[in-house]
Design a protein around this motif. Structure first.
Motif, short mmCIF file in Angstrom:
data_model
loop_
_atom_site.label_atom_id
_atom_site.label_comp_id
_atom_site.label_asym_id
_atom_site.label_seq_id
_atom_site.Cartn_x
_atom_site.Cartn_y
_atom_site.Cartn_z
N VAL A 1 0.86 -1.18 0.00
CA VAL A 1 0.00 0.00 0.00
C VAL A 1 0.90 1.24 0.00
O VAL A 1 1.73 1.40 0.90
CB VAL A 1 -0.92 0.03 1.23
CG1 VAL A 1 -1.85 1.24 1.17
CG2 VAL A 1 -1.72 -1.27 1.33
N PRO A 2 0.79 2.13 -0.99
CA PRO A 2 1.63 3.33 -1.01
C PRO A 2 1.40 4.18 0.23
O PRO A 2 0.28 4.25 0.75
CB PRO A 2 1.17 4.06 -2.28
CG PRO A 2 0.50 3.03 -3.12
CD PRO A 2 -0.11 2.06 -2.17
N VAL A 3 2.48 4.84 0.69
CA VAL A 3 2.39 5.62 1.92
C VAL A 3 1.34 6.72 1.81
O VAL A 3 0.67 7.06 2.80
CB VAL A 3 3.76 6.23 2.28
CG1 VAL A 3 4.73 5.16 2.73
CG2 VAL A 3 4.33 7.04 1.13
N GLU A 4 1.14 7.26 0.61
CA GLU A 4 0.20 8.37 0.47
C GLU A 4 -1.26 7.92 0.57
O GLU A 4 -2.17 8.76 0.60
CB GLU A 4 0.43 9.12 -0.85
CG GLU A 4 0.34 8.27 -2.10
CD GLU A 4 1.67 7.71 -2.53
OE1 GLU A 4 1.81 7.41 -3.74
OE2 GLU A 4 2.57 7.59 -1.66
N TRP A 5 -1.48 6.64 0.63
CA TRP A 5 -2.85 6.11 0.79
C TRP A 5 -3.12 5.74 2.25
O TRP A 5 -4.10 5.07 2.55
CB TRP A 5 -3.05 4.88 -0.09
CG TRP A 5 -3.03 5.18 -1.56
CD1 TRP A 5 -2.73 6.36 -2.16
CD2 TRP A 5 -3.31 4.26 -2.62
NE1 TRP A 5 -2.80 6.25 -3.52
CE2 TRP A 5 -3.16 4.97 -3.84
CE3 TRP A 5 -3.68 2.91 -2.67
CZ2 TRP A 5 -3.36 4.38 -5.08
CZ3 TRP A 5 -3.89 2.33 -3.90
CH2 TRP A 5 -3.73 3.05 -5.11
N THR A 6 -2.24 6.18 3.13
CA THR A 6 -2.35 5.84 4.56
C THR A 6 -2.14 7.09 5.40
O THR A 6 -1.85 8.18 4.89
CB THR A 6 -1.28 4.80 4.94
OG1 THR A 6 0.01 5.44 4.96
CG2 THR A 6 -1.23 3.64 3.95
N ASP A 7 -2.26 6.88 6.74
CA ASP A 7 -1.93 7.99 7.66
C ASP A 7 -0.46 7.98 8.05
O ASP A 7 -0.03 8.76 8.90
CB ASP A 7 -2.82 7.94 8.90
CG ASP A 7 -2.51 6.72 9.79
OD1 ASP A 7 -1.72 5.84 9.37
OD2 ASP A 7 -3.06 6.64 10.91
N GLN A 8 0.33 7.06 7.42
CA GLN A 8 1.78 6.94 7.64
C GLN A 8 2.13 6.63 9.08
O GLN A 8 3.16 7.08 9.61
CB GLN A 8 2.51 8.20 7.16
CG GLN A 8 2.23 8.52 5.69
CD GLN A 8 3.00 9.73 5.17
OE1 GLN A 8 4.10 10.01 5.63
NE2 GLN A 8 2.40 10.45 4.22
#
Length: 437
Positions: free
Chosen positions: A136-143
């Motif tokens: 899952v790309p980091v930009e699709w998460t709250d990191q």
């Protein structure tokens, strides 16, 4: 007999260009191969096929920075594998929360395994944990660091590169005769290749001859001609992939020319001379190199070829090592055309390249042109791609003798021996020149 008939009769006595090229190229052999370190292989031609000894990628790895997870753990946060999520930064739909159990970088090497409901933070190039089938790309998460909230669920397999996905072991990477490009060096290195067997770049020596020649950097006076050819042909040989050496100007002195050529055989795989190939009183190269001695023919044979411009070409060998020598006309336009049709293929053959000739296309002629009867003409032209496919070709002003036209050309319009007029709108052959513009 009319002037046209006289011209055609004279042309019939010339050697067809295809026959002449065939006879010359059959006498040449590719240079012996050598094993080179990969860092030295660029620009050389492969002497044998190259097969990947290892797969690339060598292991399952992350293709993007993000979180390596099991798709079944995150698919509930989307509307199925075909779901197109909301734009990045929004939280449309139900999110998924996973525990982050570790970080993996490109240098990580210990095998790790995912458990249900967990994920690993991964960098692009890092080995995937066992069981992961999506990143899952980091930009699709709250990191998140200890736990991560996933707002968008990619399809299964997103962000994953499987071992051997691009190049499985045993893949034919390149065939013999292929030039080693920077990208090919990268492919070789990625699959574990450190050495390749190549043909060395031919060492080509260029000699300009004539008492009238003076070096560049000044204008010519009556009785003087600036040496254009040795500089231009050195550049042309380098463009063809050779290690090109310009010797400079050699006067029309028989012993001086013989001695110079003998000296150059020590460092040359091919010698190119320019000037003196005709039959006039000042054409010393032809007189010297074709002279019979002791009942034996001279080392170089000069042939009247059905070529325009520059019908007089020479080929043979010199020195104890029998180094090939190509003799081109002295007129600059004819010398450059002669290089294209004779010397360049010879360089390609010595280098082991395939094919040895320039690529050609059929093109729509934009302007009516005339051509000498019985001669194969090579005329500078500009080639352009047509909308919808195909090519157009525009002959450049001045014909084949103009240096300005040759400098501007990205192709050579080829008009066959039987063509005296090619009408606008007809389809003609064009050699494509490799111009780095």
């Amino acid at each position: 007999m009319t002037a046209t008939a006289d011209a055609e009769a004279a042309a019939n006595e010339l050697t067809p260009l295809a026959d002449y090229l065939g006879s010359v190229l059959r006498r040449l052999r590719a240079l012996p191969p050598l094993d080179l370190d990969l860092t030295q292989a660029y620009g050389n031609v492969l002497a044998e096929d190259v097969v990947a000894p290892h797969s690339f990628p060598a292991f399952d790895q992350a293709a993007v920075d993000g979180y390596a997870a099991r798709w079944e753990d995150i698919s509930g946060g989307s509307r199925g594998p075909g779901y197109v999520p909301a734009p990045s930064g929004t939280r449309g739909g139900r999110s998924i929360r996973l525990n982050v159990v570790g970080d993996l970088g490109a240098a990580s090497w210990r095998p790790v395994r995912l458990t249900p409901g967990s994920c690993f933070s991964v960098a692009a190039g890092a080995p995937l944990p066992i069981g992961a089938d999506v990143v899952v790309p980091v930009e699709w998460t709250d990191q998140g660091m200890a736990a991560v909230e996933i707002f968008r669920a990619p399809k299964r397999g997103y962000g994953v590169r499987r071992a051997g996905e691009e190049l499985p072991a045993g893949t034919l990477l390149a065939r013999a005769g292929t030039y080693v490009s920077p990208a090919l060096v990268a492919v070789f290195a990625a699959t574990g290749i450190g050495h390749v067997v190549v043909r060395p770049s031919p060492r080509v020596v260029i000699v300009a001859t004539g008492d009238e020649l003076v070096d560049v950097g000044r204008g010519s006076q009556p009785g003087q001609v600036v040496d254009t050819n040795s500089h231009a042909l050195t550049a042309a040989a380098a463009e063809a992939g050779a290690l090109a050496y310009r010797v400079g100007i050699c006067d029309d002195d028989p012993e001086g020319l013989r001695g110079l050529l003998e000296d150059q055989t020590l460092r040359a795989d091919l010698i190119i001379t320019t000037g003196g190939t005709g039959t006039g009183p000042g054409d010393m190269v032809r007189r010297i190199l074709s002279r019979r001695e002791g009942g034996r023919a001279g080392p170089v044979t000069f042939t009247e070829v059905a070529l325009y411009p520059g019908t007089a070409l020479g080929f043979g060998t010199v020195g104890a090592e029998e180094v090939p020598v190509v003799c081109l006309p002295g007129e600059p336009g004819a010398a450059l055309i002669g290089f294209e049709v004779l010397a360049r293929p010879a360089i390609q053959l010595l280098a082991g390249a395939e094919p040895v000739f320039r690529p050609s296309v059929r093109a729509h002629l934009l302007e009516t042109v005339s051509s000498p009867a019985g001669l194969r003409e090579f005329r500078p032209a500009h080639v352009a791609e047509r909308r919808g496919g195909g090519y157009t070709v525009q002959p450049l002003a001045g014909g084949p003798f103009t240096l300005s036209g040759l400098a501007e050309a990205n192709g050579l319009l080829v008009l066959g021996e039987r063509v005296t007029t090619a009408a606008a709108g007809s389809t003609v052959d064009v050699l494509l020149l490799d111009r780095r513009r």
